[in-house]
Design a protein around this motif. Structure first.
Motif, PDB file in Angstrom:
ATOM      1  N   ALA A  17      -2.366 -21.088   2.672  1.00  0.00           N
ATOM      2  CA  ALA A  17      -3.436 -22.083   2.689  1.00  0.00           C
ATOM      3  C   ALA A  17      -2.975 -22.862   4.248  1.00  0.00           C
ATOM      4  O   ALA A  17      -1.892 -23.244   4.407  1.00  0.00           O
ATOM      5  CB  ALA A  17      -3.185 -23.271   1.572  1.00  0.00           C
ATOM      6  N   GLU A  18      -3.943 -22.771   5.092  1.00  0.00           N
ATOM      7  CA  GLU A  18      -3.744 -23.549   6.349  1.00  0.00           C
ATOM      8  C   GLU A  18      -4.523 -24.764   6.499  1.00  0.00           C
ATOM      9  O   GLU A  18      -5.824 -24.643   6.977  1.00  0.00           O
ATOM     10  CB  GLU A  18      -4.187 -22.458   7.601  1.00  0.00           C
ATOM     11  N   PRO A  19      -3.991 -26.056   6.115  1.00  0.00           N
ATOM     12  CA  PRO A  19      -4.868 -26.989   6.548  1.00  0.00           C
ATOM     13  C   PRO A  19      -4.933 -27.330   7.908  1.00  0.00           C
ATOM     14  O   PRO A  19      -4.072 -28.062   8.297  1.00  0.00           O
ATOM     15  CB  PRO A  19      -4.222 -28.224   5.471  1.00  0.00           C
ATOM     16  N   PRO A  20      -6.198 -27.475   8.605  1.00  0.00           N
ATOM     17  CA  PRO A  20      -6.173 -27.378   9.905  1.00  0.00           C
ATOM     18  C   PRO A  20      -6.615 -28.983  10.291  1.00  0.00           C
ATOM     19  O   PRO A  20      -6.958 -29.559   9.467  1.00  0.00           O
ATOM     20  CB  PRO A  20      -7.362 -26.714  10.353  1.00  0.00           C
ATOM     21  N   VAL A  21      -6.201 -29.185  11.396  1.00  0.00           N
ATOM     22  CA  VAL A  21      -6.544 -30.773  12.209  1.00  0.00           C
ATOM     23  C   VAL A  21      -7.169 -30.418  13.473  1.00  0.00           C
ATOM     24  O   VAL A  21      -7.202 -29.642  14.094  1.00  0.00           O
ATOM     25  CB  VAL A  21      -5.151 -31.322  12.476  1.00  0.00           C
ATOM     26  N   ALA A  22      -7.840 -31.700  13.587  1.00  0.00           N
ATOM     27  CA  ALA A  22      -8.944 -31.579  15.059  1.00  0.00           C
ATOM     28  C   ALA A  22      -9.277 -32.898  15.266  1.00  0.00           C
ATOM     29  O   ALA A  22      -9.234 -33.849  14.467  1.00  0.00           O
ATOM     30  CB  ALA A  22     -10.291 -30.714  14.540  1.00  0.00           C
ATOM     31  N   VAL A  23      -9.539 -33.040  16.419  1.00  0.00           N
ATOM     32  CA  VAL A  23      -9.916 -34.317  17.226  1.00  0.00           C
ATOM     33  C   VAL A  23     -11.471 -34.142  16.919  1.00  0.00           C
ATOM     34  O   VAL A  23     -12.234 -33.250  17.335  1.00  0.00           O
ATOM     35  CB  VAL A  23      -9.720 -34.318  18.561  1.00  0.00           C
ATOM     36  N   ASP A  66      -1.320 -22.041  16.445  1.00  0.00           N
ATOM     37  CA  ASP A  66      -1.348 -21.801  14.882  1.00  0.00           C
ATOM     38  C   ASP A  66      -2.334 -21.910  14.433  1.00  0.00           C
ATOM     39  O   ASP A  66      -2.638 -22.711  13.103  1.00  0.00           O
ATOM     40  CB  ASP A  66      -0.168 -22.441  14.282  1.00  0.00           C
ATOM     41  N   ASN A  67      -3.733 -21.720  14.872  1.00  0.00           N
ATOM     42  CA  ASN A  67      -4.979 -21.923  14.059  1.00  0.00           C
ATOM     43  C   ASN A  67      -5.438 -23.515  14.095  1.00  0.00           C
ATOM     44  O   ASN A  67      -5.842 -24.089  13.164  1.00  0.00           O
ATOM     45  CB  ASN A  67      -5.137 -21.225  12.649  1.00  0.00           C
ATOM     46  N   SER A  68      -4.489 -24.448  14.910  1.00  0.00           N
ATOM     47  CA  SER A  68      -4.772 -25.715  14.503  1.00  0.00           C
ATOM     48  C   SER A  68      -4.302 -26.307  13.302  1.00  0.00           C
ATOM     49  O   SER A  68      -4.741 -27.261  12.829  1.00  0.00           O
ATOM     50  CB  SER A  68      -6.125 -26.476  14.590  1.00  0.00           C
ATOM     51  N   SER A  69      -3.254 -25.568  12.734  1.00  0.00           N
ATOM     52  CA  SER A  69      -2.754 -25.824  11.520  1.00  0.00           C
ATOM     53  C   SER A  69      -1.116 -26.120  11.549  1.00  0.00           C
ATOM     54  O   SER A  69      -0.429 -25.034  11.503  1.00  0.00           O
ATOM     55  CB  SER A  69      -2.816 -24.748  10.323  1.00  0.00           C
ATOM     56  N   PRO A  70      -0.781 -27.375  11.939  1.00  0.00           N
ATOM     57  CA  PRO A  70       0.586 -27.837  12.075  1.00  0.00           C
ATOM     58  C   PRO A  70       1.708 -27.443  11.100  1.00  0.00           C
ATOM     59  O   PRO A  70       2.792 -27.264  11.085  1.00  0.00           O
ATOM     60  CB  PRO A  70       0.737 -28.969  12.352  1.00  0.00           C
ATOM     61  N   TYR A  71       1.084 -27.232   9.793  1.00  0.00           N
ATOM     62  CA  TYR A  71       1.905 -26.928   8.503  1.00  0.00           C
ATOM     63  C   TYR A  71       0.982 -26.259   7.511  1.00  0.00           C
ATOM     64  O   TYR A  71      -0.313 -26.220   7.641  1.00  0.00           O
ATOM     65  CB  TYR A  71       2.262 -28.424   7.785  1.00  0.00           C
ATOM     66  N   THR A  72       1.608 -25.608   6.747  1.00  0.00           N
ATOM     67  CA  THR A  72       0.828 -24.807   5.617  1.00  0.00           C
ATOM     68  C   THR A  72       1.300 -25.014   4.407  1.00  0.00           C
ATOM     69  O   THR A  72       2.320 -25.876   4.300  1.00  0.00           O
ATOM     70  CB  THR A  72       1.175 -23.071   5.929  1.00  0.00           C
ATOM     71  N   SER A  73       0.701 -24.521   3.458  1.00  0.00           N
ATOM     72  CA  SER A  73       1.014 -24.821   2.318  1.00  0.00           C
ATOM     73  C   SER A  73       0.647 -23.465   1.264  1.00  0.00           C
ATOM     74  O   SER A  73       0.000 -22.420   2.029  1.00  0.00           O
ATOM     75  CB  SER A  73       0.240 -25.862   1.416  1.00  0.00           C
ATOM     76  N   THR A  74       0.925 -23.474   0.135  1.00  0.00           N
ATOM     77  CA  THR A  74       0.400 -22.098  -0.650  1.00  0.00           C
ATOM     78  C   THR A  74      -0.081 -22.830  -2.192  1.00  0.00           C
ATOM     79  O   THR A  74       0.304 -24.003  -2.511  1.00  0.00           O
ATOM     80  CB  THR A  74       1.419 -21.215  -0.680  1.00  0.00           C
ATOM     81  N   ARG A 118       5.521 -25.200  10.528  1.00  0.00           N
ATOM     82  CA  ARG A 118       5.118 -23.990  11.287  1.00  0.00           C
ATOM     83  C   ARG A 118       6.283 -23.632  12.203  1.00  0.00           C
ATOM     84  O   ARG A 118       6.345 -22.242  12.321  1.00  0.00           O
ATOM     85  CB  ARG A 118       4.004 -24.196  12.200  1.00  0.00           C
ATOM     86  N   ASN A 119       7.049 -24.440  12.481  1.00  0.00           N
ATOM     87  CA  ASN A 119       8.203 -23.852  13.500  1.00  0.00           C
ATOM     88  C   ASN A 119       9.273 -23.351  12.588  1.00  0.00           C
ATOM     89  O   ASN A 119       9.716 -24.027  11.718  1.00  0.00           O
ATOM     90  CB  ASN A 119       8.910 -25.554  13.892  1.00  0.00           C
ATOM     91  N   PRO A 120       9.336 -22.077  12.917  1.00  0.00           N
ATOM     92  CA  PRO A 120      10.259 -21.210  12.148  1.00  0.00           C
ATOM     93  C   PRO A 120      11.726 -21.781  11.880  1.00  0.00           C
ATOM     94  O   PRO A 120      12.294 -21.587  10.795  1.00  0.00           O
ATOM     95  CB  PRO A 120      10.414 -19.949  12.534  1.00  0.00           C
ATOM     96  N   GLU A 121      12.179 -22.391  13.072  1.00  0.00           N
ATOM     97  CA  GLU A 121      13.587 -22.973  12.973  1.00  0.00           C
ATOM     98  C   GLU A 121      13.735 -24.124  11.905  1.00  0.00           C
ATOM     99  O   GLU A 121      14.729 -23.820  11.158  1.00  0.00           O
ATOM    100  CB  GLU A 121      14.020 -23.342  14.258  1.00  0.00           C
ATOM    101  N   ILE A 122      12.521 -24.770  11.974  1.00  0.00           N
ATOM    102  CA  ILE A 122      12.611 -25.823  10.859  1.00  0.00           C
ATOM    103  C   ILE A 122      12.400 -25.359   9.554  1.00  0.00           C
ATOM    104  O   ILE A 122      12.981 -26.085   8.725  1.00  0.00           O
ATOM    105  CB  ILE A 122      11.761 -27.133  11.381  1.00  0.00           C
ATOM    106  N   ALA A 123      11.268 -24.529   9.496  1.00  0.00           N
ATOM    107  CA  ALA A 123      10.974 -23.823   7.974  1.00  0.00           C
ATOM    108  C   ALA A 123      12.412 -23.465   7.657  1.00  0.00           C
ATOM    109  O   ALA A 123      12.520 -23.525   6.203  1.00  0.00           O
ATOM    110  CB  ALA A 123      10.245 -22.654   8.376  1.00  0.00           C
TER     111      ALA A 123
END
Lengths: 272, 339
Positions: free
Chosen positions: B248-254, B118-126, B292-297
Motif C-alpha cells: 500500500a503506497e499512501p501518496p502525498v501531493a501539493v 518513490d511514486n510520491s509515497s514517502p512511506y508504505t504500509s501493508t 522508504r529509505n532502505p537503511e532506515i527500514a
C-alpha cells in the motif's frame, strides 16, 4: 395595491421569508434536481431499479414506518403519563424526552450500538434469546425509534394539556365508561396531533444517516439504507447518481407525506 | 404603493448582506498556515511530523508555521477538497483519491505522482490480520478466512480506501491460489464476504467494531492500525502476517492551485520533501509505517517484517483500472453481493 392589509409589514416580512426559504431550501433543492437531470432516462431506470437500491428502499421506508408507528403508540402513552399525572421526577423525565433532539446522531448511533452489540448490556440478553439486534434490520429500527420518538411526544403534549377535563367529565356524567371516554372522546381529539407526530417521526427517519450507520452493519442487500447508498455514490464521485437516488427518495417521501396530510384533513373534517 | 415594494427589496438585500458578512479572512506575513488533509490512521504520525517540521521551518526562515490537520475516510477527504476544502497538501490512502483531484477539479497537474520520489509515497504500509489473543480460530492465511464460523471484519471498499487494499490483497492471494481462474476467485471473494457481519464505512469504524464491540475473529487492517490496536488494547489481540499481501503506497501531493493561491507553495513543497528526510522516516517507522529509505527500514525490520507484496500497478493495472474492475457500480464487489 388597491387593498391595504390590516396587519402592517407584509411586504417586508414576505421579502425576508422568500429570500430565506430560497437560500436554505429552494436553491439547494433546485441544484439537486439539476444535478439529477444529468442522467438519461435509461440510467435512471437502471439505477433506481437495481436490486441494491430496491432492497435499501424497502428497508428505509419499512423501518421508518415501523419506527414511527411504535413511536406514535409509545409516545401517546408517555405523553399521557407526563401530562395527566403528578409524580416526583416528572420534570426530569420531561426534559429527557428532548435528548434525542440535542444529541449528535453519531453519538446516538455509537451509544445504541454499544448497548445492543452482542457484547453490550442489552445485546447480550437478546443474543441469549437468539435475537440479533445490532448489525441487523432490528438495529436500524431501534435507531430510528430513538430519533423519532420525541417528535410524537412534543406534538401531542400541548394538545393534550389544553384539552381540559371538562369534556371527559361531561362524557362520564352521560354514562360513558372509562374506555368509552378514551375511545370516543379523548382519542379522536388527539388523532390530528398524533398523525402530525407520526409524520414528523417518519420523515425524520427516512433521511436519518448518522445514527443508523453505526448500528446497521451496512451489508449490501440486507442492512443498507438509502442515505448510505447516496454516500457510496458520492464516494465514487458519481454526483449524478447520488442526486438521482436522493431525488427518488424525495419524490416518494413527498408523496407519502402528502397522502398523510390528505388523510389528516379528512379526519379533521369528520371531527367537525 | 412604492414603500412596500422598496421594503420588500431591501429586506431581500439585507438578508443577503447578513449572510455575506459571515465570511472573512485574516492573515499576516510573520506567520504562515498550512492545511494537511489526510486519512484516518495518520493522525498521530502527522502530529509528530508537524511539530518537528514547524520548528525546522522557523529556524530556517523565522516564520511561525501552523499546520492544521484534517482526518477522515480517504475518499471523503478527497471529496471535501474537490468541494472546496482549501487543502495545501493532501496525504491520502491511495493514489486514486488524489487522481480525482485532477480529473474532477484540476487542482493539481496530471503527473503529480512523479513530482516526488518513490511514486510520491514517502512511506508504505501493508494489510495484515489482527486476531484475538491465542488465535482461537487458527487463522494463518487468506484461505482460512472463508472457513465456516470465522467472522471477518473489514470496512466497505466502496467507502474506505483501506478496505480497497484489503479487497485487492485477498483477490491477489486467490488469483495465485486458483491460477487466475476468475470464477473461482469470485467464488472465494463471495464466501469471504459471507463471513463479514458488519461493513463499516471507514477503517477506524472497523477497528471499533472489532476491538471494542468484540465482533468477528479476524480484522483485515492497515499494519500501523494493527499495532495501534495492540497499544490500545494490550494483551487482547495478535498480529498475523499472511503468506502474501499488498504494497500500500499512501501518496502525498501539493494541491498546487490552492497552495499558489495561499502563497504557500514553497512551504508545502518543503513540508512534503521533509517526509523523505531521515528524521521523518524514523518517525514513520515509530508509527509503524514502513520507511522508504532502505537503511532506515532495516532498523524496523523486527517490527515490520518483509513479506511478498503485490503492487497495484504491476498486478492490477493501476488505480483507475482497479477501481473500474472491482469497485465501480457493476464491478466485482457489486457482483459478489448479488444473487
Amino acid at each position: 395595491m388597491s387593498k391595504r392589509r390590516v396587519i402592517p409589514g407584509f411586504g417586508m416580512s414576505l421579502g425576508f421569508s422568500i429570500t430565506w426559504l430560497s437560500l436554505i431550501i429552494l436553491i439547494p433543492l433546485a441544484a439537486l434536481f439539476i444535478k439529477a437531470a444529468g442522467l438519461g432516462w435509461e440510467e435512471w431506470r437502471e439505477l433506481l431499479g437495481s436490486p441494491q437500491v430496491i432492497a435499501a428502499a424497502k428497508l428505509t421506508f419499512g423501518a421508518s414506518a415501523a419506527a414511527a408507528t411504535v413511536s406514535a403508540v409509545l409516545g401517546l402513552l408517555v405523553t399521557w403519563v407526563l401530562v395527566r399525572y403528578e409524580f416526583p421526577g416528572r420534570r426530569l423525565l420531561d426534559a429527557m424526552i428532548d435528548l434525542p433532539f440535542a444529541l449528535p446522531t453519531a453519538v446516538a448511533g455509537i451509544t445504541l450500538c454499544a448497548i445492543y452489540a452482542p457484547n453490550g448490556w442489552l445485546g447480550e440478553i437478546l443474543a441469549s434469546l437468539g435475537i440479533q439486534a445490532a448489525y441487523n434490520w432490528l438495529g436500524v429500527f431501534i435507531a430510528l425509534t430513538f430519533i423519532g420518538f420525541p417528535f410524537v411526544v412534543r406534538t401531542l403534549q400541548p394538545v393534550m394539556a389544553d384539552m381540559g377535563k371538562e369534556i371527559e367529565e361531561a362524557a362520564a356524567t352521560l354514562g360513558a365508561g372509562r374506555w368509552t371516554v378514551f375511545r370516543r372522546v379523548v382519542f379522536p381529539l388527539l388523532v390530528p396531533a398524533l398523525i402530525t407526530g407520526f409524520t414528523l417521526a417518519f420523515a425524520r427517519a427516512i433521511g436519518e444517516y448518522g445514527s443508523v450507520i453505526f448500528i446497521s452493519g451496512n451489508l449490501p442487500m440486507k442492512t443498507e439504507i438509502l442515505p448510505h447508498l447516496i454516500i457510496i455514490q458520492l464516494e465514487q464521485y458519481n454526483y449524478e447518481a447520488a442526486a438521482a437516488i436522493a431525488t427518488g427518495m424525495l419524490v416518494v417521501s413527498f408523496s407519502l407525506l402528502f397522502l398523510i396530510n390528505l388523510l389528516q384533513r379528512r379526519i379533521d373534517w369528520q371531527n367537525r | 404603493m412604492k414603500a412596500p415594494k422598496l421594503l420588500f427589496l431591501s429586506s431581500i438585500l439585507a438578508t443577503l448582506v447578513i449572510i455575506a458578512s459571515c465570511g472573512g479572512k485574516s492573515g499576516s506575513e510573520k506567520s504562515i498556515e498550512l492545511l494537511n488533509v489526510s486519512y484516518d490512521p495518520t493522525r498521530e504520525f502527522y502530529v509528530d511530523v508537524n511539530r518537528v517540521f514547524a520548528a525546522d521551518w522557523k529556524k530556517q526562515t523565522g516564520q511561525e508555521l501552523t499546520i492544521q490537520q484534517s482526518h477522515g475516510g480517504s475518499g471523503k477527504q478527497a471529496r471535501s477538497v474537490i468541494d472546496g476544502l482549501e487543502a495545501d497538501v493532501v496525504t491520502l490512502a491511495l493514489a486514486g483519491d488524489i487522481d480525482v483531484l485532477e480529473s474532477e477539479a484540476k487542482l493539481l497537474p496530471k503527473d503529480w505522482q512523479t513530482k516526488l520520489p518513490d511514486n510520491s509515497s514517502p512511506y508504505t504500509s501493508t494489510i495484515v490480520f489482527v486476531v484475538r489473543k491465542g488465535n482461537p480460530k487458527g487463522v494463518k492465511d487468506w484461505g482460512d478466512l472463508v472457513n465456516p464460523g470465522v467472522g471477518v471484519i473489514t470496512p466497505n471498499p466502496k467507502t474506505s480506501g483501506g478496505a480497497r487494499w484489503n479487497y485487492l490483497a485477498a483477490w491477489a492471494w486467490a488469483d495465485k491460489e486458483f491460477a487466475k481462474d476468475e470464477s473461482k476467485v469470485l467464488d472465494y471473494m463471495k464466501r469471504l464476504f459471507k463471513n463479514v457481519p458488519v461493513l463499516d464505512t471507514g477503517a477506524r469504524g472497523s477497528t471499533t467494531t472489532f476491538a471494542q464491540r468484540g465482533i468477528g475473529d479476524v480484522f483485515l487492517s492497515w499494519e500501523n492500525e494493527a499495532y495501534l490496536i495492540e497499544k490500545e488494547f494490550p494483551g487482547k489481540t495478535e498480529i498475523i502476517y499472511p503468506s502474501i499481501s499488498i504494497l500500500a503506497e499512501p501518496p502525498v501531493a501539493v494541491v498546487e492551485k490552492n497552495a499558489k493561491k495561499h502563497g504557500t507553495y514553497e512551504v508545502s513543497e518543503a513540508y512534503l520533501k521533509f517526509l523523505y528526510t531521515d528524521e521523518a522516516q524514523i518517525l514513520a517507522g515509530n508509527h509503524f509505517y514502513r520507511p522508504r529509505n532502505p537503511e532506515i527500514a532495516k532498523q524496523f525490520v523486527d517490527k515490520l517484517p518483509a513479506l511478498p507484496l503485490v503492487t497495484i500497478d504491476a498486478d492490477f493495472g493501476g488505480w483507475a483500472t482497479a477501481q473500474k474492475n472491482h469497485f465501480a457500480d457493476g464491478g466485482t464487489f457489486d457482483r459478489i453481493y448479488q444473487r
